[in-house]
Design a protein around this motif. Structure first.
Motif, PDB file in Angstrom:
ATOM      1  N   LEU A  27       0.807  -1.225   0.000  1.00  0.00           N
ATOM      2  CA  LEU A  27       0.000   0.000   0.000  1.00  0.00           C
ATOM      3  C   LEU A  27       0.835   1.268   0.000  1.00  0.00           C
ATOM      4  N   ASP A  28       2.093   1.164   0.393  1.00  0.00           N
ATOM      5  CA  ASP A  28       2.935   2.339   0.594  1.00  0.00           C
ATOM      6  C   ASP A  28       4.018   2.381  -0.478  1.00  0.00           C
ATOM      7  N   PHE A  29       3.938   3.360  -1.354  1.00  0.00           N
ATOM      8  CA  PHE A  29       4.889   3.405  -2.462  1.00  0.00           C
ATOM      9  C   PHE A  29       6.313   3.696  -1.992  1.00  0.00           C
ATOM     10  N   GLU A  30       6.485   4.174  -0.761  1.00  0.00           N
ATOM     11  CA  GLU A  30       7.822   4.433  -0.238  1.00  0.00           C
ATOM     12  C   GLU A  30       8.407   3.217   0.497  1.00  0.00           C
ATOM     13  N   ALA A  31       7.617   2.192   0.688  1.00  0.00           N
ATOM     14  CA  ALA A  31       8.111   0.973   1.320  1.00  0.00           C
ATOM     15  C   ALA A  31       8.753   0.073   0.271  1.00  0.00           C
ATOM     16  N   ASP A  32       9.550  -0.880   0.740  1.00  0.00           N
ATOM     17  CA  ASP A  32      10.234  -1.809  -0.163  1.00  0.00           C
ATOM     18  C   ASP A  32       9.666  -3.210   0.039  1.00  0.00           C
ATOM     19  N   PRO A  33       8.767  -3.655  -0.851  1.00  0.00           N
ATOM     20  CA  PRO A  33       8.156  -4.972  -0.670  1.00  0.00           C
ATOM     21  C   PRO A  33       9.137  -6.125  -0.828  1.00  0.00           C
ATOM     22  N   ASP A  34      10.293  -5.871  -1.398  1.00  0.00           N
ATOM     23  CA  ASP A  34      11.284  -6.924  -1.607  1.00  0.00           C
ATOM     24  C   ASP A  34      12.282  -7.040  -0.458  1.00  0.00           C
ATOM     25  N   ALA A  35      12.164  -6.170   0.531  1.00  0.00           N
ATOM     26  CA  ALA A  35      13.081  -6.213   1.667  1.00  0.00           C
ATOM     27  C   ALA A  35      12.901  -7.526   2.437  1.00  0.00           C
ATOM     28  N   ILE A  36      14.004  -8.074   2.908  1.00  0.00           N
ATOM     29  CA  ILE A  36      13.990  -9.316   3.678  1.00  0.00           C
ATOM     30  C   ILE A  36      14.398  -9.000   5.111  1.00  0.00           C
ATOM     31  N   LEU A  37      13.473  -9.197   6.035  1.00  0.00           N
ATOM     32  CA  LEU A  37      13.723  -8.896   7.440  1.00  0.00           C
ATOM     33  C   LEU A  37      14.191 -10.140   8.183  1.00  0.00           C
ATOM     34  N   THR A  38      15.267  -9.993   8.957  1.00  0.00           N
ATOM     35  CA  THR A  38      15.799 -11.070   9.780  1.00  0.00           C
ATOM     36  C   THR A  38      16.177 -10.505  11.145  1.00  0.00           C
ATOM     37  N   PHE A  39      16.610 -11.372  12.038  1.00  0.00           N
ATOM     38  CA  PHE A  39      17.091 -10.910  13.331  1.00  0.00           C
ATOM     39  C   PHE A  39      18.298  -9.972  13.179  1.00  0.00           C
ATOM     40  N   TYR A  40      19.007 -10.108  12.073  1.00  0.00           N
ATOM     41  CA  TYR A  40      20.225  -9.312  11.878  1.00  0.00           C
ATOM     42  C   TYR A  40      19.942  -7.976  11.188  1.00  0.00           C
ATOM     43  N   SER A  41      18.710  -7.746  10.770  1.00  0.00           N
ATOM     44  CA  SER A  41      18.360  -6.478  10.133  1.00  0.00           C
ATOM     45  C   SER A  41      18.504  -5.338  11.131  1.00  0.00           C
ATOM     46  N   THR A  42      19.128  -4.263  10.702  1.00  0.00           N
ATOM     47  CA  THR A  42      19.230  -3.111  11.594  1.00  0.00           C
ATOM     48  C   THR A  42      17.886  -2.401  11.682  1.00  0.00           C
ATOM     49  N   ILE A  43      17.719  -1.609  12.719  1.00  0.00           N
ATOM     50  CA  ILE A  43      16.497  -0.819  12.867  1.00  0.00           C
ATOM     51  C   ILE A  43      16.365   0.147  11.698  1.00  0.00           C
ATOM     52  N   ASN A  44      17.474   0.696  11.250  1.00  0.00           N
ATOM     53  CA  ASN A  44      17.454   1.609  10.115  1.00  0.00           C
ATOM     54  C   ASN A  44      16.940   0.904   8.866  1.00  0.00           C
ATOM     55  N   TYR A  45      17.405  -0.315   8.620  1.00  0.00           N
ATOM     56  CA  TYR A  45      16.944  -1.092   7.462  1.00  0.00           C
ATOM     57  C   TYR A  45      15.453  -1.391   7.575  1.00  0.00           C
ATOM     58  N   TRP A  46      15.016  -1.812   8.757  1.00  0.00           N
ATOM     59  CA  TRP A  46      13.606  -2.130   8.989  1.00  0.00           C
ATOM     60  C   TRP A  46      12.722  -0.915   8.752  1.00  0.00           C
ATOM     61  N   ARG A  47      13.122   0.222   9.296  1.00  0.00           N
ATOM     62  CA  ARG A  47      12.312   1.433   9.138  1.00  0.00           C
ATOM     63  C   ARG A  47      12.250   1.870   7.684  1.00  0.00           C
ATOM     64  N   ASN A  48      13.363   1.804   6.966  1.00  0.00           N
ATOM     65  CA  ASN A  48      13.365   2.190   5.555  1.00  0.00           C
ATOM     66  C   ASN A  48      12.548   1.213   4.719  1.00  0.00           C
ATOM     67  N   ALA A  49      12.631  -0.069   5.053  1.00  0.00           N
ATOM     68  CA  ALA A  49      11.896  -1.088   4.297  1.00  0.00           C
ATOM     69  C   ALA A  49      10.396  -0.898   4.413  1.00  0.00           C
ATOM     70  N   GLY A  50       9.943  -0.461   5.588  1.00  0.00           N
ATOM     71  CA  GLY A  50       8.503  -0.331   5.819  1.00  0.00           C
ATOM     72  C   GLY A  50       8.000   1.089   5.876  1.00  0.00           C
ATOM     73  N   ASP A  51       8.880   2.065   5.573  1.00  0.00           N
ATOM     74  CA  ASP A  51       8.508   3.481   5.671  1.00  0.00           C
ATOM     75  C   ASP A  51       7.923   3.764   7.055  1.00  0.00           C
ATOM     76  N   LEU A  52       8.658   3.347   8.083  1.00  0.00           N
ATOM     77  CA  LEU A  52       8.163   3.443   9.459  1.00  0.00           C
ATOM     78  C   LEU A  52       8.527   4.770  10.112  1.00  0.00           C
ATOM     79  N   LEU A  53       7.917   5.009  11.254  1.00  0.00           N
ATOM     80  CA  LEU A  53       8.078   6.256  11.987  1.00  0.00           C
ATOM     81  C   LEU A  53       9.438   6.321  12.682  1.00  0.00           C
ATOM     82  N   PRO A  54       9.874   7.531  13.110  1.00  0.00           N
ATOM     83  CA  PRO A  54      11.073   7.647  13.941  1.00  0.00           C
ATOM     84  C   PRO A  54      10.907   6.852  15.237  1.00  0.00           C
ATOM     85  N   TRP A  55      12.000   6.675  15.974  1.00  0.00           N
ATOM     86  CA  TRP A  55      12.017   5.719  17.072  1.00  0.00           C
ATOM     87  C   TRP A  55      10.949   5.986  18.139  1.00  0.00           C
TER      88      TRP A  55
END
Length: 213
Positions: A27-55
């Motif tokens: 639904l969000d054109f700024e999100a990355d549907p191809d991003a792969i989330l794992t335990f090793y994903s940084t918070i920065n990667y997670w937020r950019n992948a999902g177009d998430l809010l600041p901390w």
């Protein structure tokens, strides 16, 4: 007696976050549907992948979503600096603070019924997130509730199913021709109608949740 375990582990939390991203990123054109989330994903990667809010607002959202009360100080330690902290730390923190009881069958007309218990538990979770559940019956269609309570529905379905892929099909059809500025407003839920494949009612949803366990 068959029960549905609701003791959430860090892996369960990760699966919930992965499933939220799989569905919401469409639904969000700024999100990355191809991003792969794992335990090793940084918070920065997670937020950019999902177009998430600041901390800070993100931490408030996570508290509401999982029904927890982690302090702002603890969240800041876990979510920042975002290029060093990882999802493993987030999932571990949430799991340590979640307190969900296992779902046990309830007795109806002399028979034990797990589906009724799952249905009532889902309603309880949704009500906690301020969803109007007063008219929800097993036969109620889920699409209108997704259109009105999109985020809350996905959150609580994800929690009760521990991040299982409940919706094999989950498509969004524009309800009208969208102007460029309308496409930017992802919070306007009237822009889309939700197509949920074979899961049409809360009864279907309940049985799918049980099936995935």
């Amino acid at each position: 007696m068959e029960t549905l375990s609701q003791q959430l582990t860090p892996t369960d939390i990760l699966n919930i976050l992965i499933e939220q991203h799989r569905i919401s990123s469409k639904l969000d054109f700024e999100a990355d549907p191809d991003a792969i989330l794992t335990f090793y994903s940084t918070i920065n990667y997670w937020r950019n992948a999902g177009d998430l809010l600041p901390w800070k607002p993100l931490s408030e959202f996570l508290n509401e979503c999982f029904g927890i009360s982690i302090t702002e100080t603890k969240w800041k330690q876990t979510l920042t600096p975002s290029r060093k902290r990882t999802l493993r730390e987030v999932c571990k923190l949430i799991a340590e603070n979640c307190d969900y009881q296992d779902i046990k069958p309830i007795r109806i007309l002399g028979n034990e019924c797990l589906s009724a218990s799952v249905f009532l538990t889902l309603k309880k979770y949704l009500k906690r997130r301020n969803v109007d559940v007063s008219n929800i019956k097993p036969s109620s269609l889920i699409a209108p509730y997704l259109e009105k309570y999109y985020s809350e529905m996905l959150e609580q379905i994800g929690i009760i199913s521990k991040g299982s892929k409940i919706f094999e099909e989950f498509d969004y059809n524009p309800t009208r021709n969208l102007k460029p500025l309308e496409k930017l407003n992802i919070f306007d839920k009237s822009r889309y109608s939700f197509q949920t494949g074979e899961i049409l009612t809360f009864r279907d949803l309940t049985m799918k949740i049980i099936e995935t366990k």
